[in-house]
Design an enzyme around this catalytic site. Structure first.
Site, PDB file in Angstrom:
ATOM      1  N   PRO A  11       0.841  -1.196   0.000  1.00  0.00           N
ATOM      2  CA  PRO A  11       0.000   0.000   0.000  1.00  0.00           C
ATOM      3  C   PRO A  11       0.881   1.252   0.000  1.00  0.00           C
ATOM      4  CG  PRO A  11      -0.758  -1.586   1.646  1.00  0.00           C
ATOM      5  CD  PRO A  11       0.552  -2.090   1.130  1.00  0.00           C
ATOM      6  N   GLU A  12       0.565   2.184  -0.892  1.00  0.00           N
ATOM      7  CA  GLU A  12       1.371   3.386  -1.015  1.00  0.00           C
ATOM      8  C   GLU A  12       0.655   4.565  -0.360  1.00  0.00           C
ATOM      9  OE1 GLU A  12       2.969   3.908  -4.941  1.00  0.00           O
ATOM     10  OE2 GLU A  12       3.269   1.753  -5.209  1.00  0.00           O
TER      11      GLU A  12
END
Length: 280
Positions: A11-12
């Site tokens: 997840p960014e």
């Protein structure tokens, strides 16, 4: 029931911020009843879970990919790792094999679901605590805040000989530009991912600076990227993956010139680019 997140990549920043926005207001002011820990995560909690009972949640902030839950005394640092997702609900079903943290409060339970267990929950007495400084101290500027300056960005790139994609992923110049959004921003700026950072001119650095902001802001606006089945703490999916120009499109025609998108490996990560539209 909510389809929990199983990321094919970490997840960014947009996904972490979308997650924060989906539960921060609902948990603000809650009093912790108990903290249940399942299998060990990447790092130990660093305190007796029972010591958190009775503390109130003041607010939830974000720094890079860390969520910082400020308590009346101390703070909890959450990291989603490679495959983690947070889900906040008035009641949760019995924890499954991949549900490793339940923060039970009088307003609901925040659950960390993490199949690969690269996520983390760390307690610190304050943000000046050495445990917090170790995790947050080396992070670069936030790309969606006014402190992200194009001239300072170019000056920092001049000091790096590594490929620009690797420099973006390092996170110490600008934070939160992970694999997906680095590939997309470099395409938008017309810069090949293998170009040494120090060779990027001031005008090209300005284009990349603008592209990073544009790509991350757009991803945030559409709820992040749903790879496999990412969902925020309300169970809502993101849609940025429908707009990707190069990421995960190896062999498909470039949206600008029609040449096939190329895929290479850089530092154990897949990189996607157009050989015609992105210049060295």
């Amino acid at each position: 029931m909510l389809a929990h997140a199983h990321f094919s990549v970490m997840p960014e920043l947009p996904e972490v911020e979308v997650t924060r926005l989906s539960f921060a207001d609902r948990i603000r002011g809650a009093t912790i009843r108990r903290l249940r820990l399942g299998k060990p995560l990447r790092w130990p909690l660093g305190t007796d879970p029972q010591s958190l009972a009775g503390r109130r949640v003041l607010r939830v902030d974000r720094r890079g990919k860390y969520l910082i839950m400020h308590l009346e005394a101390g703070c909890l640092l959450w990291h989603l790792g490679m495959s983690g997702a947070l889900h906040f609900a008035p009641q949760q079903p019995s924890p499954g094999p991949h549900d490793h943290v339940d923060l039970d409060t009088d307003l609901g339970t925040l659950r960390l679901h993490d199949p690969r267990r690269f996520g983390a929950l760390v307690y610190a007495d304050s943000l000046q605590d050495p445990r917090a400084v170790k995790l947050l101290g080396g992070l670069g500027v936030e790309p969606l805040q006014g402190s992200f300056d194009p001239l300072a960005f170019h000056a920092a790139l001049q000091l790096r000989r590594a490929p620009i994609k690797q420099v973006l992923l390092a996170g110490d110049i600008v934070v939160g530009v992970g694999n997906i959004y680095a590939s997309e921003a470099l395409f938008k700026a017309g810069i090949r991912p293998t170009t040494p950072a120090c060779r990027i001119s001031k005008p090209r650095a300005a284009r990349l600076h603008a592209a990073i902001i544009q790509v991350l802001a757009r991803a945030l606006a559409v709820g992040g990227s749903t790879l496999r089945d990412f969902s925020n703490a309300r169970g809502e999916s993101g849609y940025f993956q429908l707009e990707m120009s190069v990421y995960d499109r190896a062999g498909e025609p470039c949206t600008q010139c029609g040449n096939p998108i190329r895929q290479i490996r850089q530092g154990q990560r897949s990189t996607f680019y157009c050989i015609a539209c992105q210049k060295p």
